[in-house]
Design an enzyme around this catalytic site. Structure first.
Site, short mmCIF file in Angstrom:
data_model
loop_
_atom_site.label_atom_id
_atom_site.label_comp_id
_atom_site.label_asym_id
_atom_site.label_seq_id
_atom_site.Cartn_x
_atom_site.Cartn_y
_atom_site.Cartn_z
N GLY A 1 -3.22 4.48 13.27
CA GLY A 1 -3.21 3.66 12.05
C GLY A 1 -2.93 2.20 12.36
O GLY A 1 -3.61 1.29 11.86
N GLY A 2 -1.94 1.98 13.20
CA GLY A 2 -1.59 0.60 13.56
C GLY A 2 -2.72 -0.11 14.28
O GLY A 2 -3.04 -1.27 13.98
N GLY B 1 4.01 3.43 11.26
CA GLY B 1 3.23 4.66 11.19
C GLY B 1 2.67 5.02 12.55
O GLY B 1 3.24 4.70 13.59
N ARG C 1 0.13 5.39 15.86
CA ARG C 1 -0.56 4.45 16.75
C ARG C 1 -1.99 4.24 16.29
O ARG C 1 -2.48 3.10 16.26
CB ARG C 1 -0.55 5.06 18.16
CG ARG C 1 -0.99 4.16 19.26
CD ARG C 1 -0.30 4.64 20.52
NE ARG C 1 -0.89 4.16 21.75
CZ ARG C 1 -0.40 4.48 22.96
NH1 ARG C 1 0.65 5.29 23.05
NH2 ARG C 1 -0.94 4.02 24.05
N LYS D 1 0.88 -1.16 0.00
CA LYS D 1 0.00 0.00 0.00
C LYS D 1 0.92 1.22 0.00
O LYS D 1 1.62 1.48 0.98
CB LYS D 1 -0.89 -0.04 1.24
CG LYS D 1 -1.46 1.29 1.73
CD LYS D 1 -2.52 1.86 0.81
CE LYS D 1 -3.10 3.13 1.44
NZ LYS D 1 -2.13 4.24 1.49
N CYS E 1 11.34 7.39 14.71
CA CYS E 1 10.63 6.59 15.70
C CYS E 1 11.44 6.52 16.99
O CYS E 1 10.90 6.23 18.05
CB CYS E 1 10.42 5.17 15.20
SG CYS E 1 9.89 5.11 13.50
N GLU F 1 3.58 10.07 22.64
CA GLU F 1 4.52 10.59 21.66
C GLU F 1 4.01 11.88 21.01
O GLU F 1 2.85 11.95 20.60
CB GLU F 1 4.76 9.53 20.57
CG GLU F 1 5.77 9.95 19.52
CD GLU F 1 5.94 8.90 18.41
OE1 GLU F 1 7.06 8.75 17.92
OE2 GLU F 1 4.94 8.26 18.04
N GLU G 1 4.79 -1.01 13.78
CA GLU G 1 5.70 -0.22 14.61
C GLU G 1 5.04 1.14 14.72
O GLU G 1 4.79 1.81 13.72
CB GLU G 1 7.06 -0.14 13.89
CG GLU G 1 8.16 0.37 14.78
CD GLU G 1 8.93 1.47 14.10
OE1 GLU G 1 9.58 1.22 13.09
OE2 GLU G 1 8.83 2.62 14.60
#
Lengths: 524, 524
Positions: B243-244, B239, B241, B182, B300, B391, B263
């Site tokens: 999105g994950g 990406g 949090r 993607k 990150c 973050e 991650e």
């Protein structure tokens, strides 16, 4: 001595006779009554497990291995109490349970040897390259560490090898994880005897009491609370699909989701190849019925699905298998609940319009007895109804008649994840088998030839796992030495002085283990 | 040549100019317009990936390694087109992106060497023991196999090393998994150039076209559909949090749940030890500001949390760091969206009643520029409000002043999972550090001393991972050779004739790899 107790670390306490075991062979309740662990017990056990983590996970290889052996020794010493109690609680025959004690002890000792060898640490060192261009490389060292306290749920069908001190507990201990066991209510006396052996080993080895707790109880909420506790970092479970899915849901909805290693359901397809069927269909049929009915079919690896190409040889196979099954004796199942589920599953197949009964086993006179069942249907019907692919736990199997090889492939492609897939083949079948090995390996954790899947060796190469829904995590195994990997995670240490490194990574290699240096394994 | 295309296997097609990249340094849209992949493209790409699986996962070690090298060669050949486009799309400086091409190519070549060596197969053989008592042992052989087609989501902050042909794609290819990428909408031109390089390598190596597809697009639904596709068996994501977590939810609700390696977020605590602070506080402060502001802090592993014991030395540290930060130049961020999130995060800290601003960086004149930000608060306030531990992606960091060592430990115990944890220490600090290494190792995938976490080596010992929510799965890494393990699962082959075994397990060891025989590794 069975007190009906809960073991929270070194503390033993009762709590009233909340539930009793049932002798499935008679339906009678067995003394004594057992306490059921409370939310406060879950809280205390998890707090102790967390308190024990730092010291237990930092034990030397030798200390950890000696502890595993101490558990094994104490179980062996208690064998004469464990086996008769387990016979009464499970209906399983004495020789089987004696064998299971041996297997349980053997598993613990295997993990002791695995721990001592140290390969599971995957110790890896990329030495500093101070002169590298354009940038220097710092010293990087990686090793596996224990994930944290582990919750273990015992299975009903292996009251020793997959229960209180079974493979999950042994591998979690080997990884350096304290364990909180949710005791299975179907064999609480057996569970308590084994738990006492573990507890004594913890004390004898001078380990923190929180290394092990045992929480018996019949309630679903108890297990849910244990999995939800934030100090628990992984879960081992063997049982039903419903049970496993419920724990997976709780674990994924925690503030910190954790892995659940649930071994759930499998129908273990057996492919009957033409030449083998032609040459030795009778022997295969007889072996099949033996594997199907052994232990009332209460194995995760029971052959619940046969796949063959329709024709005379397959008809003869069905006839021989049917005759053998008809003379098979009924066998007491583990619990009234399992028996009733089996009866329901068999009744659903019997009344399914696309399914024909090939044979049933003898009718028994006792309670909770499984009569073996063999059904047949055609591939199109099997593919049309996913229910036909669901596990009926116990000695029930469905023979799928395919028109041709293409249909065999379709049936395989349509299968859910499995623990095992079996090839019954002769040399003349190898050409065809070659086309099916990879498709079967995509579906199962173990692909075997000319044997029955019910034998599961405890060794280095074993995989007792498989894609969902056979297990919740097809990247692992719950039997064999690789099971330790479930309770480990890698940590990289960068530029740390030797004194602050885990022993596995120190420059003098105090444990004398093999380590990967700059990408190549170097023996000590 | 950038066409704004979608690559479904070997097919390239447009689909209208649905979206454009934005130059974050100017806010201007960049030509050309890009097509957005449709549900039909997801369907086709997944069908092709599934069709490619059998042949690609069965390639020899040499074929697979040569393919990885072919991808690397083609990316290197396209470097002069890739770098300027990536500069325009990301605002990152040319030397950084040139370095990132090198890293991306290096990763692919590292995995080629890993594949050739074959240790990742974990080939394990327990030979038959026909005379064993009481039961013989059958021949058991285990090796890792590829899990199936993998979906990869590129990151905005590493348009090459964590994107179309970044670490996730390289490790999935190395494992034998076809990949459907993607494409990240923030760098679609860079993505297309790299995708074309991969596609050419697939063709040049004579592999099935379905080994790689590239689906660019700005919509969230596109990624969701990809993860939901039943043919996808694992997901790699770097990406946010949010999105994950969204992808984890989709993956866990599938009929067959699959692993998501996401991650997500990390604030990378740095412990400032007393002796180090006393002896070289100024140098540490200057190094910190450099690490904090490099690349607008869009790593990150950016040091977003400093933990020290209140006192004169820490005050001096804050003063020096503040001064250095005040003279730091503003840096263009990757996208307007990231810049706006950064501004919001910084504003929230600025207005937090328990937080004091130590310093801000210079005000810039351009758009989308990050002004570095350093805040401070006390440990009690930090522990009281979880928001302070979230973050803020970009060059923002919070200095926690603890009363004493006990409070340092409390702060560490209260942290969420992290990618890294750093010890700034001198020899006189080692006693105290020894107490903190294990607690920090429980929280982070990498524990480092006297460096800054923003440097991530691509090597065997690296762990770029960590407990949730740093990643969705703390048992793995997304950087370094161990990343291949994410896309593998073990399969046991029992009693199979040599001709039907995977090459890794055949008796003649055709690939000449190291194998574990009866528990001990034997070199070829």
């Amino acid at each position: 001595m069975i007190n009906g107790s809960i073991f929270v670390g070194g503390q033993e306490h009762g709590g009233g006779a909340i539930f009793q075991a049932v002798d499935p062979a008679t339906g009678a309740q067995i003394e004594p009554g057992f306490a059921s662990a409370s939310p406060a017990d879950v809280e205390s056990a998890c707090a102790l497990a967390e308190a024990a983590f730092e010291s237990f996970s930092a034990t030397t290889l030798e200390e950890r291995a000696a502890f595993l052996e101490a558990v094994a020794d104490r179980i062996l010493a208690a064998k004469d109490a464990i086996v008769p109690r387990a016979v009464t609680e499970t209906g399983l025959p004495k020789p089987r349970l004696e064998g299971e004690v041996g297997r349980t002890v053997g598993q613990l000792r295997l993990f002791a040897s695995v721990v001592r060898q140290g390969d599971w640490l995957d110790a890896t060192i990329d030495p500093a390259l101070p002169d590298r261009q354009p940038l220097p490389r710092v010293d990087l060292r990686r090793a596996n560490v224990a994930v944290g306290p582990v919750a273990v749920f015992g299975a009903s069908n292996f009251p020793l090898a997959f229960s209180v001190a079974g493979g999950d507990t042994a591998s979690a201990f080997a990884a350096g994880c304290p364990v909180v066991v949710k005791g299975h209510p179907a064999h609480p006396g057996t569970g308590e005897l084994v738990a006492r052996a573990v507890r004594e080993a913890v004390a004898a080895c001078g380990l923190h009491e929180g290394v092990f707790s045992y929480l018996p109880g019949p309630s679903i909420e108890l297990g849910g609370a244990l999995v939800a506790d934030p100090r628990i970092k992984a879960v081992g479970f063997t049982g039903s699909r419903g049970g496993g899915l419920a724990l997976m849901k709780i674990a994924s909805e925690r503030a910190e989701p954790i892995p659940v290693y649930a071994e759930m359901s499998s129908i273990n397809p057996v492919i009957l190849f033409p030449a083998a069927l032609e040459a030795r269909g009778q022997a295969i049929a007889e072996g099949f019925v033996q594997s199907l009915t052994m232990g009332a079919g209460q194995f995760c690896t029971n052959p619940g699905l046969l796949i063959g190409i329709a024709g005379e040889a397959l008809d003869r196979f069905a006839e021989v298998a049917g005759k053998a099954l008809e003379s098979s004796q009924p066998v007491t199942m583990l619990t009234p609940g399992i028996h009733s589920s089996f009866e329901k599953g068999v009744a659903a197949l019997e009344s399914h319009e696309a399914v024909t009964v090939v044979a049933r086993g003898c009718v028994g006179e006792g309670v909770n007895q499984a009569r073996g069942a063999l059904f047949t249907t055609d591939a199109a019907s099997f593919l049309a109804d996913p229910v036909l692919g669901h596990e009926v736990f116990g000695s029930s199997s469905v023979l799928i008649r395919c028109k041709d090889v293409a249909e065999v492939k379709q049936v395989i492609a349509g299968l859910e994840g499995q623990l095992t897939a079996t090839l019954m083949m002769d040399e003349a079948d190898h050409g065809l088998a070659a086309e099916l090995v990879q498709p079967l390996a995509r579906k199962a954790g173990r692909v075997l030839a000319n044997g029955w899947p019910t034998g599961v060796e405890v060794s280095h190469a074993m995989v007792h796992g498989g894609p969902y829904p056979a297990t919740s995590d097809g990247r692992t195994t719950s039997v064999g030495s690789l099971a330790i990997a479930r309770f480990l995670r890698p940590v990289c240490f960068q530029n740390l002085p030797d004194a602050l490194l885990p022993a596995a990574l120190r420059s003098d290699n105090p444990w004398q283990i093999a380590r990967r240096v700059d990408g190549t394994v170097v023996k000590a």
